[in-house]
Motif scaffolding. Structure first.
Motif, PDB file in Angstrom:
ATOM      1  N   LYS A  16       0.793  -1.258  -0.183  1.00 48.43           N
ATOM      2  CA  LYS A  16      -0.117  -0.010  -0.056  1.00 48.43           C
ATOM      3  C   LYS A  16       0.893   1.216  -0.056  1.00 48.43           C
ATOM      4  CE  LYS A  16      -3.764  -2.222   2.533  1.00 48.43           C
ATOM      5  NZ  LYS A  16      -4.589  -2.218   3.707  1.00 48.43           N
ATOM      6  N   CYS A  17       2.203   1.000   0.398  1.00 49.11           N
ATOM      7  CA  CYS A  17       3.250   2.327   0.589  1.00 49.11           C
ATOM      8  C   CYS A  17       3.830   2.317  -0.725  1.00 49.11           C
ATOM      9  CB  CYS A  17       4.002   2.057   1.869  1.00 49.11           C
ATOM     10  SG  CYS A  17       3.049   1.355   3.150  1.00 49.11           S
ATOM     11  N   THR A  62       7.788   9.735  -4.766  1.00 47.91           N
ATOM     12  CA  THR A  62       6.796  10.890  -4.056  1.00 47.91           C
ATOM     13  C   THR A  62       7.194  11.017  -2.578  1.00 47.91           C
ATOM     14  OG1 THR A  62       5.103  10.325  -5.724  1.00 47.91           O
ATOM     15  CG2 THR A  62       4.468  11.523  -3.907  1.00 47.91           C
ATOM     16  N   GLY A  63       7.316   9.875  -2.058  1.00 44.72           N
ATOM     17  CA  GLY A  63       7.793   9.941  -0.828  1.00 44.72           C
ATOM     18  C   GLY A  63       9.083   9.727  -0.460  1.00 44.72           C
ATOM     19  N   ARG A 119      14.436   7.144  13.785  1.00 43.40           N
ATOM     20  CA  ARG A 119      15.151   8.496  13.094  1.00 43.40           C
ATOM     21  C   ARG A 119      14.420   9.771  13.473  1.00 43.40           C
ATOM     22  NH1 ARG A 119      16.122   7.814   6.893  1.00 43.40           N
ATOM     23  NH2 ARG A 119      14.099   8.576   6.733  1.00 43.40           N
ATOM     24  N   THR A 143      14.021  14.028   8.166  1.00 44.47           N
ATOM     25  CA  THR A 143      15.584  13.855   8.047  1.00 44.47           C
ATOM     26  C   THR A 143      15.847  13.042   7.068  1.00 44.47           C
ATOM     27  OG1 THR A 143      15.929  12.805   9.998  1.00 44.47           O
ATOM     28  CG2 THR A 143      15.665  15.179  10.270  1.00 44.47           C
ATOM     29  N   PHE A 193      15.238  14.788   0.372  1.00 44.50           N
ATOM     30  CA  PHE A 193      13.912  14.773   0.239  1.00 44.50           C
ATOM     31  C   PHE A 193      13.526  16.113   0.749  1.00 44.50           C
ATOM     32  CE2 PHE A 193       9.449  14.006   1.314  1.00 44.50           C
ATOM     33  CZ  PHE A 193       9.270  13.364  -0.031  1.00 44.50           C
ATOM     34  N   SER A 199       7.579  18.418   3.857  1.00 49.52           N
ATOM     35  CA  SER A 199       6.668  19.455   4.264  1.00 49.52           C
ATOM     36  C   SER A 199       7.084  20.357   5.552  1.00 49.52           C
ATOM     37  CB  SER A 199       5.242  19.140   4.573  1.00 49.52           C
ATOM     38  OG  SER A 199       5.265  18.240   5.781  1.00 49.52           O
ATOM     39  N   LYS A 229       2.410  16.535   3.600  1.00 45.13           N
ATOM     40  CA  LYS A 229       1.952  16.092   2.015  1.00 45.13           C
ATOM     41  C   LYS A 229       1.815  14.535   1.856  1.00 45.13           C
ATOM     42  CE  LYS A 229       6.665  17.034   0.413  1.00 45.13           C
ATOM     43  NZ  LYS A 229       7.491  17.808  -0.504  1.00 45.13           N
ATOM     44  N   MET A 230       1.699  13.953   2.859  1.00 48.99           N
ATOM     45  CA  MET A 230       1.414  12.485   2.672  1.00 48.99           C
ATOM     46  C   MET A 230       0.118  12.152   2.449  1.00 48.99           C
ATOM     47  SD  MET A 230       2.988   9.071   4.574  1.00 48.99           S
ATOM     48  CE  MET A 230       1.710   7.908   5.283  1.00 48.99           C
ATOM     49  N   PHE A 266      -2.276  10.111   2.014  1.00 50.75           N
ATOM     50  CA  PHE A 266      -2.595   8.654   2.299  1.00 50.75           C
ATOM     51  C   PHE A 266      -3.509   8.420   3.346  1.00 50.75           C
ATOM     52  CE2 PHE A 266      -1.446   4.383   4.771  1.00 50.75           C
ATOM     53  CZ  PHE A 266      -1.787   3.522   3.368  1.00 50.75           C
ATOM     54  N   LEU A 323      -3.657   3.550   7.942  1.00 47.25           N
ATOM     55  CA  LEU A 323      -3.920   1.998   8.013  1.00 47.25           C
ATOM     56  C   LEU A 323      -4.863   1.911   9.142  1.00 47.25           C
ATOM     57  CD1 LEU A 323      -0.170   0.655   7.364  1.00 47.25           C
ATOM     58  CD2 LEU A 323      -1.975   0.540   5.795  1.00 47.25           C
ATOM     59  N   VAL A 365       3.699  -3.446   9.612  1.00 46.56           N
ATOM     60  CA  VAL A 365       4.401  -2.817   8.570  1.00 46.56           C
ATOM     61  C   VAL A 365       5.351  -1.922   9.209  1.00 46.56           C
ATOM     62  CG1 VAL A 365       3.233  -0.421   8.476  1.00 46.56           C
ATOM     63  CG2 VAL A 365       4.149  -1.241   6.440  1.00 46.56           C
ATOM     64  N   LEU A 374       9.466  -2.297   8.623  1.00 50.00           N
ATOM     65  CA  LEU A 374      10.214  -1.115   8.330  1.00 50.00           C
ATOM     66  C   LEU A 374      11.655  -1.274   9.219  1.00 50.00           C
ATOM     67  CD1 LEU A 374       7.975   1.751   8.135  1.00 50.00           C
ATOM     68  CD2 LEU A 374       9.093   0.670   5.793  1.00 50.00           C
TER      69      LEU A 374
HETATM   70  C1  HEM Z   1       6.083  10.403   4.582  1.00 46.16           C
HETATM   71  C2  HEM Z   1       5.458   5.794   6.018  1.00 46.16           C
HETATM   72  C3  HEM Z   1       2.293   5.628   2.492  1.00 46.16           C
HETATM   73  C4  HEM Z   1       4.031   9.724   0.399  1.00 46.16           C
HETATM   74  C5  HEM Z   1       6.321   9.554   5.408  1.00 46.16           C
HETATM   75  C6  HEM Z   1       6.949   9.067   6.609  1.00 46.16           C
HETATM   76  C7  HEM Z   1       6.676   7.685   6.935  1.00 46.16           C
HETATM   77  C8  HEM Z   1       5.776   7.404   5.828  1.00 46.16           C
HETATM   78  C9  HEM Z   1       7.282   6.899   8.096  1.00 46.16           C
HETATM   79  C10 HEM Z   1       7.805   9.958   7.172  1.00 46.16           C
HETATM   80  C11 HEM Z   1       9.499   9.891   6.880  1.00 46.16           C
HETATM   81  C12 HEM Z   1      10.351  10.928   7.589  1.00 46.16           C
HETATM   82  O1  HEM Z   1       9.935  11.675   8.230  1.00 46.16           O
HETATM   83  O2  HEM Z   1      11.393  10.834   6.940  1.00 46.16           O
HETATM   84  C13 HEM Z   1       4.284   5.620   4.946  1.00 46.16           C
HETATM   85  C14 HEM Z   1       3.901   4.071   5.018  1.00 46.16           C
HETATM   86  C15 HEM Z   1       2.956   3.899   4.042  1.00 46.16           C
HETATM   87  C16 HEM Z   1       3.004   5.299   3.539  1.00 46.16           C
HETATM   88  C17 HEM Z   1       4.321   2.999   6.061  1.00 46.16           C
HETATM   89  C18 HEM Z   1       1.878   2.815   3.709  1.00 46.16           C
HETATM   90  C19 HEM Z   1       1.227   2.324   4.942  1.00 46.16           C
HETATM   91  C20 HEM Z   1       2.458   6.679   1.474  1.00 46.16           C
HETATM   92  C21 HEM Z   1       1.719   6.903   0.229  1.00 46.16           C
HETATM   93  C22 HEM Z   1       1.989   8.002  -0.139  1.00 46.16           C
HETATM   94  C23 HEM Z   1       2.978   8.666   0.653  1.00 46.16           C
HETATM   95  C24 HEM Z   1       0.603   5.918  -0.448  1.00 46.16           C
HETATM   96  C25 HEM Z   1       1.743   8.900  -1.504  1.00 46.16           C
HETATM   97  C26 HEM Z   1       0.527   8.919  -1.942  1.00 46.16           C
HETATM   98  C27 HEM Z   1       4.616  10.261   1.541  1.00 46.16           C
HETATM   99  C28 HEM Z   1       5.042  11.759   1.397  1.00 46.16           C
HETATM  100  C29 HEM Z   1       5.885  11.963   2.498  1.00 46.16           C
HETATM  101  C30 HEM Z   1       5.705  10.823   3.410  1.00 46.16           C
HETATM  102  C31 HEM Z   1       4.973  12.753   0.217  1.00 46.16           C
HETATM  103  C32 HEM Z   1       6.192  13.196   3.082  1.00 46.16           C
HETATM  104  C33 HEM Z   1       5.395  13.914   4.005  1.00 46.16           C
HETATM  105  C34 HEM Z   1       5.795  15.391   4.161  1.00 46.16           C
HETATM  106  O3  HEM Z   1       6.849  15.783   3.987  1.00 46.16           O
HETATM  107  O4  HEM Z   1       4.680  15.945   4.943  1.00 46.16           O
HETATM  108  N1  HEM Z   1       5.583   8.151   5.057  1.00 46.16           N
HETATM  109  N2  HEM Z   1       3.875   5.986   3.870  1.00 46.16           N
HETATM  110  N3  HEM Z   1       3.158   7.684   1.975  1.00 46.16           N
HETATM  111  N4  HEM Z   1       4.989   9.795   2.737  1.00 46.16           N
HETATM  112 FE1  HEM Z   1       4.548   7.940   3.328  1.00 46.16          FE
END
Ligand code: HEM
Length: 107
Positions: free
Chosen positions: A14-15, A29-30, A39, A43, A47, A50, A83-84, A86, A89, A98, A102
């Motif tokens: 899903k991720c 995208t992420g 962590r 950081t 990347f 937001s 900007k996530m 999603f 879960l 999950v 990770l």
């Molecule tokens: C950020 C996990 C699904 C897009 C993050 C972070 C985590 C995470 C832990 C923070 C990372 C950090 O601080 O370094 C997950 C997990 C997912 C999931 C486990 C599935 C269950 C998605 C999906 C998308 C997405 C489907 C896109 C549609 C992003 C983006 C960020 C992010 C753009 C940065 C958010 C920001 O800067 O505000 N994700 N993610 N993620 N994720 Fe996900």
């Protein structure tokens, strides 16, 4: 409860549209999620996060399993302005699994 990393690999489907893990993983995208457990928030290398996540990290928050659980349950409620895009879960077990998955990827 302890998660099951094997089941978590399936949940991670899903991720995957937005996140990669493992050798050679690149930001999509992420951000790459190698090493994310434990962590400082926002950081990951190279990347553009937001300001929401950058500010959380600057305040000293890190991705403990508890913080990840809260974020993944409702990302946009837990981190207003993230900007996530999603929905989250809904099931406790999916989140625990999950997170266990990770945890197997270090930096
Ligand atoms: C950020 C996990 C699904 C897009 C993050 C972070 C985590 C995470 C832990 C923070 C990372 C950090 O601080 O370094 C997950 C997990 C997912 C999931 C486990 C599935 C269950 C998605 C999906 C998308 C997405 C489907 C896109 C549609 C992003 C983006 C960020 C992010 C753009 C940065 C958010 C920001 O800067 O505000 N994700 N993610 N993620 N994720 Fe996900």
């Amino acid at each position: 409860a302890e998660g099951d990393a094997g089941k978590g690999e399936k949940v991670f489907k899903k991720c995957k549209a937005c996140h990669a893990v493992g050798d050679g993983a690149e930001n999509k995208t992420g951000p790459v999620l190698n090493g994310v457990v434990g962590r400082t928030v926002g950081t990951g290398a190279d990347f553009e996060y937001s300001s929401t996540l950058v500010d959380m990290g600057a305040e000293g928050k890190s991705w403990t399993p508890e913080e990840l659980d809260a974020f993944l349950a409702a990302p946009r409620d837990y981190a207003k302005g993230t900007k996530m895009s999603f929905a989250g879960l809904r099931k406790d077990t999916e989140r625990a699994d999950v997170i266990a998955y990770l945890s197997t990827f270090t930096e």
